[in-house]
Design a protein around this motif. Structure first.
Motif, PDB file in Angstrom:
ATOM      1  N   UNK A  64     -24.548 -31.422  40.696  1.00 46.67           N
ATOM      2  CA  UNK A  64     -23.402 -31.479  39.789  1.00 46.67           C
ATOM      3  C   UNK A  64     -23.106 -30.115  39.174  1.00 46.67           C
ATOM      4  N   UNK A  65     -24.163 -29.373  38.831  1.00 42.09           N
ATOM      5  CA  UNK A  65     -23.978 -28.036  38.255  1.00 42.09           C
ATOM      6  C   UNK A  65     -23.310 -27.104  39.265  1.00 42.09           C
ATOM      7  N   UNK A  66     -23.732 -27.179  40.512  1.00 43.45           N
ATOM      8  CA  UNK A  66     -23.142 -26.337  41.547  1.00 43.45           C
ATOM      9  C   UNK A  66     -21.698 -26.734  41.812  1.00 43.45           C
ATOM     10  N   UNK A  67     -21.420 -28.039  41.797  1.00 41.94           N
ATOM     11  CA  UNK A  67     -20.061 -28.516  42.052  1.00 41.94           C
ATOM     12  C   UNK A  67     -19.081 -27.990  41.004  1.00 41.94           C
TER      13      UNK A  67
ATOM     14  N   UNK B  42     -22.645 -17.672  48.118  1.00 44.71           N
ATOM     15  CA  UNK B  42     -22.463 -18.654  47.045  1.00 44.71           C
ATOM     16  C   UNK B  42     -23.594 -19.672  47.038  1.00 44.71           C
ATOM     17  N   UNK B  43     -23.987 -20.154  48.210  1.00 46.55           N
ATOM     18  CA  UNK B  43     -25.108 -21.094  48.301  1.00 46.55           C
ATOM     19  C   UNK B  43     -26.397 -20.418  47.852  1.00 46.55           C
ATOM     20  N   UNK B  44     -26.599 -19.198  48.300  1.00 48.13           N
ATOM     21  CA  UNK B  44     -27.805 -18.449  47.916  1.00 48.13           C
ATOM     22  C   UNK B  44     -27.891 -18.305  46.399  1.00 48.13           C
ATOM     23  N   UNK B  45     -26.806 -17.842  45.766  1.00 48.41           N
ATOM     24  CA  UNK B  45     -26.828 -17.586  44.322  1.00 48.41           C
ATOM     25  C   UNK B  45     -26.871 -18.865  43.492  1.00 48.41           C
ATOM     26  N   UNK B  46     -26.387 -19.966  44.039  1.00 47.09           N
ATOM     27  CA  UNK B  46     -26.404 -21.223  43.298  1.00 47.09           C
ATOM     28  C   UNK B  46     -27.779 -21.892  43.312  1.00 47.09           C
TER      29      UNK B  46
ATOM     30  N   UNK C  11     -16.107 -24.462  49.523  1.00 45.40           N
ATOM     31  CA  UNK C  11     -16.902 -25.212  50.499  1.00 45.40           C
ATOM     32  C   UNK C  11     -18.383 -25.201  50.117  1.00 45.40           C
ATOM     33  N   UNK C  12     -18.860 -24.055  49.623  1.00 40.21           N
ATOM     34  CA  UNK C  12     -20.268 -23.957  49.225  1.00 40.21           C
ATOM     35  C   UNK C  12     -20.578 -24.889  48.067  1.00 40.21           C
ATOM     36  N   UNK C  13     -19.728 -24.871  47.038  1.00 41.63           N
ATOM     37  CA  UNK C  13     -20.025 -25.624  45.823  1.00 41.63           C
ATOM     38  C   UNK C  13     -19.695 -27.112  45.966  1.00 41.63           C
ATOM     39  N   UNK C  14     -18.632 -27.433  46.693  1.00 43.26           N
ATOM     40  CA  UNK C  14     -18.240 -28.829  46.848  1.00 43.26           C
ATOM     41  C   UNK C  14     -19.070 -29.517  47.935  1.00 43.26           C
ATOM     42  N   UNK C  15     -18.969 -29.024  49.166  1.00 44.21           N
ATOM     43  CA  UNK C  15     -19.722 -29.639  50.263  1.00 44.21           C
ATOM     44  C   UNK C  15     -21.212 -29.373  50.105  1.00 44.21           C
TER      45      UNK C  15
ATOM     46  N   UNK D  56     -17.076 -24.962  41.809  1.00 45.29           N
ATOM     47  CA  UNK D  56     -15.939 -25.086  42.718  1.00 45.29           C
ATOM     48  C   UNK D  56     -14.617 -24.908  41.969  1.00 45.29           C
ATOM     49  N   UNK D  57     -14.579 -25.264  40.674  1.00 47.01           N
ATOM     50  CA  UNK D  57     -13.364 -25.073  39.882  1.00 47.01           C
ATOM     51  C   UNK D  57     -13.058 -23.582  39.730  1.00 47.01           C
ATOM     52  N   UNK D  58     -14.076 -22.772  39.611  1.00 46.67           N
ATOM     53  CA  UNK D  58     -13.924 -21.323  39.522  1.00 46.67           C
ATOM     54  C   UNK D  58     -13.398 -20.763  40.844  1.00 46.67           C
TER      55      UNK D  58
END
Length: 425
Positions: free
Chosen positions: A271-274, A27-31, A169-173, A277-279
């Motif tokens: 913000x875009x990555x965060x 998730x971190x890689x793709x974001x 965790x990836x998108x929020x933290x 996290x809803x998904x």
């Protein structure tokens, strides 16, 4: 090979920690990697807040497929060899123990070369991708290894719940850590992946009762391929075709959503990555229920409902104009996707002979990785044709999901098999 004859949520939860770590890393890689590659281009938003390499969307799409190109050649072979491997540590674990530390080193190296040497940046990516591919099929094959057929949708629901935890965790933290340093999310992701794989190595026991190669008559990858029942009722090629097309729709959202949010919603990279996290949060909450729905009403019917819902939601998403709208839409996308994702791998492995679970897991990934190769390239090319209008990726996803539904309707097998009594292989 005997599949473990008892079902334990504790074992599945422990296995889920490995999947959580792997999902968090991806998730971190793709974001962030697409942003790193495109930031600095004259028509790319300055809210990205990093000094990148200024590449175009189509070139970025190609680079984002490199892991899938490698996986296309690696994953089926690794699945086959893990089915045949005999060690005192098991068949799957040696791949995890060897691949995870190397993947960690490559992953934390990616942001070190941001904005400097593209060659070194790509070298770090290649090390990460090759090492991750070395253990992806074995770690997923452990789920059907330790789970009887009637419980595989429920088990996959638990595993995907843990994967969803990794995504959140990836998108929020990760989004918060990015504001500290672009390297911080990568260190966080790498350490979490190592911890998750460590839990699997320590606490998951692989089942005994392996079938010797001499008993199966299969001694090479070519022999394995010849054993595939591709044309019995065409269910296997049809489900693989469906997987290919629904992952096209998913990849359109995953790879280019952050670029859409940066350019169309005027958000910064964190913000875009965060928003994603809803998904992932919706996948976490709904995955166990998706497994229960698949077990209760059937996997094919559950997947079909998810496809229809996801396609409609992506079409609606193409008209989003505010972050609030994205926060409303993305959870429903996560629910629809969980119905598809949770029930698809069990459909494939329950078409497999029990001594070939790793090989059929490799086939599942063969279809999904082919899609992941074509998806970003096609979506990136379409975005370029529409003057870098990232909204078009949503409509592209809707169309590919519709095609996936046509393939799914031809599938006749893949529902849960009767539970095998202990002592029978």
């Amino acid at each position: 090979m005997k599949t473990d004859s008892t079902f334990s949520y504790r074992k599945i939860l422990l296995l889920g920690f490995g999947f959580m770590g792997v999902s968090l890393l991806w998730a971190i890689y793709n974001a962030y990697v697409p942003i790193f590659l495109q930031a600095g281009r004259s028509d790319y938003s300055t809210t990205a807040q990093v000094s990148g390499f200024g590449l175009g969307a189509d070139t970025t799409g190609f680079i984002m497929t490199l892991d899938n190109i490698a996986a296309l050649f690696i994953l089926p072979y690794v699945g086959f060899f893990s089915d045949r491997l005999r060690t005192r540590w098991g068949r799957r674990k040696p791949f995890l123990a060897a691949g995870a530390p190397v993947a960690f080193l490559g992953f934390i190296g990616i942001p070190m070369f941001l904005g400097n040497s593209l060659v070194l940046f790509m070298a770090a990516i290649c090390v990460t991708l090759l090492a991750m591919d070395a253990f992806r099929t074995p770690v997923i094959s452990l789920m059907p290894d330790i789970t009887p057929s009637p419980y595989r949708s429920q088990a996959n629901g638990m595993v995907n719940l843990m994967g969803g935890v990794g995504g959140v965790l990836a998108f929020a933290i990760g989004g918060l850590l990015f504001r500290v340093s672009p390297a911080a999310p990568f260190l966080f992701g790498g350490l979490t992946m190592l911890a998750g794989i460590g839990i699997v190595l320590l606490f998951i026991r692989e089942p005994a009762g392996w079938v010797a190669e001499s008993e199966t008559g299969i001694t090479s990858f070519r022999d394995q391929f010849r054993q595939l029942d591709l044309f019995r009722d065409r269910s296997l090629p049809m489900i693989l075709g469906a997987i290919f097309f629904w992952f096209l729709g998913y990849n359109a959202l995953e790879v280019f959503f952050t670029s859409f949010a940066v350019n169309s919603l005027n958000l910064d990279s964190g913000e875009a990555t965060f928003l994603l996290a809803y998904f992932s949060l919706a996948i976490i909450v709904f995955s166990p229920l998706s497994g229960w729905i698949g077990g209760k009403w059937g996997r094919k019917r559950s997947i079909g409902g998810g496809i229809v819902a996801f396609a409609l939601l992506l079409a609606i998403g193409s008209r989003m104009t505010t972050p609030v709208q994205a926060k409303v839409l993305l959870p429903f996308c996560g629910i629809a996707w969980s119905l598809i994702l949770v029930n698809s791998l069990p459909m494939v492995v329950d078409m497999a002979p029990q001594d070939q679970l790793g090989s059929y897991t490799g086939l599942y990934y063969l279809a999904s990785q082919l899609s992941a190769i074509a998806g970003p390239i096609l979506a990136g090319k379409i975005i370029d044709l529409f003057q870098n209008n990232y909204r078009i990726s949503f409509l592209y996803g809707s169309v590919t999901l519709g095609i996936a539904l046509l393939f799914l309707l031809r599938v006749k097998r893949g529902e849960a098999l009767p539970e095998v009594s202990p002592g029978l292989s």
